[in-house]
Design an enzyme around this catalytic site. Sequence first.
Site, PDB file in Angstrom:
ATOM      1  N   ASP A  50       4.897   4.622 -35.042  1.00 42.72           N
ATOM      2  CA  ASP A  50       6.043   3.648 -35.148  1.00 42.72           C
ATOM      3  C   ASP A  50       6.850   2.768 -34.200  1.00 42.72           C
ATOM      4  O   ASP A  50       6.997   2.797 -33.512  1.00 42.72           O
ATOM      5  CB  ASP A  50       7.682   4.625 -36.101  1.00 42.72           C
ATOM      6  CG  ASP A  50       6.866   6.763 -36.154  1.00 42.72           C
ATOM      7  OD1 ASP A  50       4.807   6.504 -36.538  1.00 42.72           O
ATOM      8  OD2 ASP A  50       7.552   6.930 -37.417  1.00 42.72           O
ATOM      9  N   GLN A  66       6.833   4.015 -30.918  1.00 39.24           N
ATOM     10  CA  GLN A  66       6.818   5.725 -30.571  1.00 39.24           C
ATOM     11  C   GLN A  66       5.138   5.949 -29.071  1.00 39.24           C
ATOM     12  O   GLN A  66       3.931   4.897 -30.201  1.00 39.24           O
ATOM     13  CB  GLN A  66       6.071   6.307 -31.941  1.00 39.24           C
ATOM     14  CG  GLN A  66       6.833   6.658 -32.217  1.00 39.24           C
ATOM     15  CD  GLN A  66       7.979   7.839 -31.996  1.00 39.24           C
ATOM     16  OE1 GLN A  66       6.916   9.125 -31.496  1.00 39.24           O
ATOM     17  NE2 GLN A  66       8.875   8.028 -31.284  1.00 39.24           N
ATOM     18  N   TYR A 113      10.794  11.259 -31.181  1.00 41.54           N
ATOM     19  CA  TYR A 113      10.522  11.383 -32.327  1.00 41.54           C
ATOM     20  C   TYR A 113      11.521   9.415 -32.544  1.00 41.54           C
ATOM     21  O   TYR A 113      12.543   8.810 -32.589  1.00 41.54           O
ATOM     22  CB  TYR A 113      10.981  11.631 -33.484  1.00 41.54           C
ATOM     23  CG  TYR A 113      10.104  13.495 -34.258  1.00 41.54           C
ATOM     24  CD1 TYR A 113       9.070  13.480 -31.875  1.00 41.54           C
ATOM     25  CD2 TYR A 113       9.657  13.671 -34.123  1.00 41.54           C
ATOM     26  CE1 TYR A 113       7.848  14.532 -32.751  1.00 41.54           C
ATOM     27  CE2 TYR A 113       8.631  14.950 -34.846  1.00 41.54           C
ATOM     28  CZ  TYR A 113       7.719  14.955 -33.642  1.00 41.54           C
ATOM     29  OH  TYR A 113       6.323  15.690 -33.921  1.00 41.54           O
ATOM     30  N   ARG A 179      14.222  14.101 -39.837  1.00 42.68           N
ATOM     31  CA  ARG A 179      14.111  13.046 -38.913  1.00 42.68           C
ATOM     32  C   ARG A 179      13.955  11.436 -39.131  1.00 42.68           C
ATOM     33  O   ARG A 179      14.462  11.932 -40.089  1.00 42.68           O
ATOM     34  CB  ARG A 179      13.076  13.304 -38.084  1.00 42.68           C
ATOM     35  CG  ARG A 179      11.371  13.271 -39.009  1.00 42.68           C
ATOM     36  CD  ARG A 179      10.498  13.599 -38.373  1.00 42.68           C
ATOM     37  NE  ARG A 179       9.210  13.797 -39.105  1.00 42.68           N
ATOM     38  CZ  ARG A 179       8.986  14.951 -39.536  1.00 42.68           C
ATOM     39  NH1 ARG A 179       9.534  16.155 -39.031  1.00 42.68           N
ATOM     40  NH2 ARG A 179       7.361  14.825 -40.436  1.00 42.68           N
ATOM     41  N   ASP A 180      14.202  10.077 -38.319  1.00 43.46           N
ATOM     42  CA  ASP A 180      14.054   9.404 -38.431  1.00 43.46           C
ATOM     43  C   ASP A 180      15.567   8.456 -38.898  1.00 43.46           C
ATOM     44  O   ASP A 180      14.972   7.787 -40.042  1.00 43.46           O
ATOM     45  CB  ASP A 180      12.918   8.713 -39.036  1.00 43.46           C
ATOM     46  CG  ASP A 180      11.237   9.844 -38.939  1.00 43.46           C
ATOM     47  OD1 ASP A 180      11.600   9.981 -37.334  1.00 43.46           O
ATOM     48  OD2 ASP A 180      11.164   9.946 -39.528  1.00 43.46           O
ATOM     49  N   GLU A 235       8.693   9.711 -44.662  1.00 39.40           N
ATOM     50  CA  GLU A 235       9.642   9.597 -43.782  1.00 39.40           C
ATOM     51  C   GLU A 235       9.787   8.498 -43.365  1.00 39.40           C
ATOM     52  O   GLU A 235       9.682   7.705 -44.533  1.00 39.40           O
ATOM     53  CB  GLU A 235       8.237   9.808 -42.328  1.00 39.40           C
ATOM     54  CG  GLU A 235       7.662  11.401 -42.426  1.00 39.40           C
ATOM     55  CD  GLU A 235       6.727  11.394 -41.455  1.00 39.40           C
ATOM     56  OE1 GLU A 235       6.354  12.345 -40.780  1.00 39.40           O
ATOM     57  OE2 GLU A 235       5.660  10.744 -41.547  1.00 39.40           O
TER      58      GLU A 235
HETATM   59  C1  FRU Z   1       5.739   9.512 -38.863  1.00 37.49           C
HETATM   60  C2  FRU Z   1       6.543  10.146 -37.785  1.00 37.49           C
HETATM   61  C3  FRU Z   1       8.321  10.404 -37.775  1.00 37.49           C
HETATM   62  C4  FRU Z   1       8.439  11.143 -36.744  1.00 37.49           C
HETATM   63  C5  FRU Z   1       7.094  10.720 -35.497  1.00 37.49           C
HETATM   64  C6  FRU Z   1       6.988  11.141 -34.626  1.00 37.49           C
HETATM   65  O1  FRU Z   1       4.723   8.245 -38.306  1.00 37.49           O
HETATM   66  O2  FRU Z   1       5.737  11.457 -37.683  1.00 37.49           O
HETATM   67  O3  FRU Z   1       8.289  10.839 -39.381  1.00 37.49           O
HETATM   68  O4  FRU Z   1       9.654  10.316 -36.065  1.00 37.49           O
HETATM   69  O5  FRU Z   1       6.244   9.839 -36.478  1.00 37.49           O
HETATM   70  O6  FRU Z   1       5.266  10.198 -33.526  1.00 37.49           O
END
Ligand code: FRU
Length: 508
Positions: A50, A66, A113, A179-180, A235
């Site tokens: 991401d 990421q 994350y 999250r996110d 997500e």
């Molecule tokens: C989406 C995800 C997010 C999370 C991240 C972790 O690809 O699963 O929801 O924050 O990747 O790497």
Amino acid sequence: MTNRRAEFINMVDHLTDVPQKIVQKEARLASQSPYRQYYHIEGESGAIGDPNGFSYFNGKYHLFHQWSPLAFSQSPHYTQHGWKHLISKDLVHWENLGAGMESDTPLDRYGTYSGSAIPVEDKLFLMYTGNTWVNTQSEDDWHRVPFQVGAMMDKDNQVVKWTKPLMKGPLPGYTGHFRDPKIFKKDDTYYAVLGIQRENLTGTALLVKSKDLKNWKIVGEIKPTANQSLGYMWECPDYYEIGDNGILEFCPQGLKEKDNHFRNIYQNGYFIGKKLNLDTGEFDCQNFQELDKGFDFYAMQTMQSPDDRRILMAWMGISDIEYPTTKFHYNGSLIFPREITVKNNHIYQSPIREIKNIYSTNYTGKVTVKHCEKVNAGNVNARDIKIDVDCSSADYLILDLFADQKNTNHLRLIFNQKKNEFIVDRSHCGVSFAEAYGNTRFCSLDLSKKVKVRILQDISSAEIFLNDGKEVFSLRLFSPSEDHNIFLTSHNGTSVVDYDIHELQKIM
Ligand code: FRU
């Protein structure tokens, strides 16, 4: 589960704690891959995913993503390392600043994350999810505790993480999947949208707000009037406005395939409607639409450029797919940045205009295709291809890219005039992978008139834009570099194709 426990034991705080020999060995192996992209962002080794913290700050674009550079090394081996940091003046040429954030505090021990960024006075505020697990020593009672965390980055790109979390999950009524955060500001208030899973295992987005970035209040779930039940988890949500439109993008997991939609393992898409009611979360909007109908597109994030364009980045990949580059100890590419516009409650996407900064040789021409024609456009699969297709007098026109001399191996695009349908077929295209999710993707397309097609080809990817980006298909493919031919074949009638192709420079 057991695997993950083994990983916990191996984790290191900082990449600098790992012997350089190991880090370099991984990068060396990855650099030997024949599939390295020319102008799309990839990792030096390991896995990338991401886009995070996409923003404009201190006179430059900032992009994090990421990043797990040792995801495929034996020892140490870990899959949740942190955010890598890149900066750019033109969104095309990127300077690699290495680790932006690493999973090195009790709040993000098992994963820095995804999250976002917003300039605040003379700093960049980063808001992200710190993933932690509790009871990791027991076999069956360990569970996820997510923290929403704040951090400030100064003009020297130094990041200081806040030690007090902004929010701690699970929230009452929800599971640990929380999250996110994507942050934005309206008047004097900060808001963030986050993906969250209800206790009944359905996904939704939560709206939260704050005046001071430290104390956050829950506004509530976003309530789309479209009110579709969409999967078990959302997500990477993003909310933004273009003109009078409000747009909520997100990645719902767990949608069932339906009428050629939702064919990937996980999905991406958006609701578009009136502006979101930021006091109640009510959102008067149309039904869910896919943003990208290709095989490999996920976790999109947008930002507002200084000249007021809405720019989109995304991961040209999806979790849980085994990509052939794994053999070379790396995985993942980002898309080339796109500009977003809105027409009739629909998002249009096109590659950012700065792509011109890497144009080299230009090939133009017009072909009347009676049977099969080869288009000469250099011998490297790094091109910005613009073509106007008129196949209204034929049954169908085939455009083969990444093709070998005999045109048996190729990425095949079919413009089926009889059925008014466009098909992308990667079934005879190099190394096969992810076949469980099918080898074709479709959309309806009115082929009684001319169609504008744009394709960004890179060594191991294609981003296909139809009619000014009304429909988009992004995908990875892994074929030999000598398969660089382009063929046009018209069936049962003549087609006319105008082309304007630029080769693109190798900048990565
Ligand atoms: C989406 C995800 C997010 C999370 C991240 C972790 O690809 O699963 O929801 O924050 O990747 O790497």
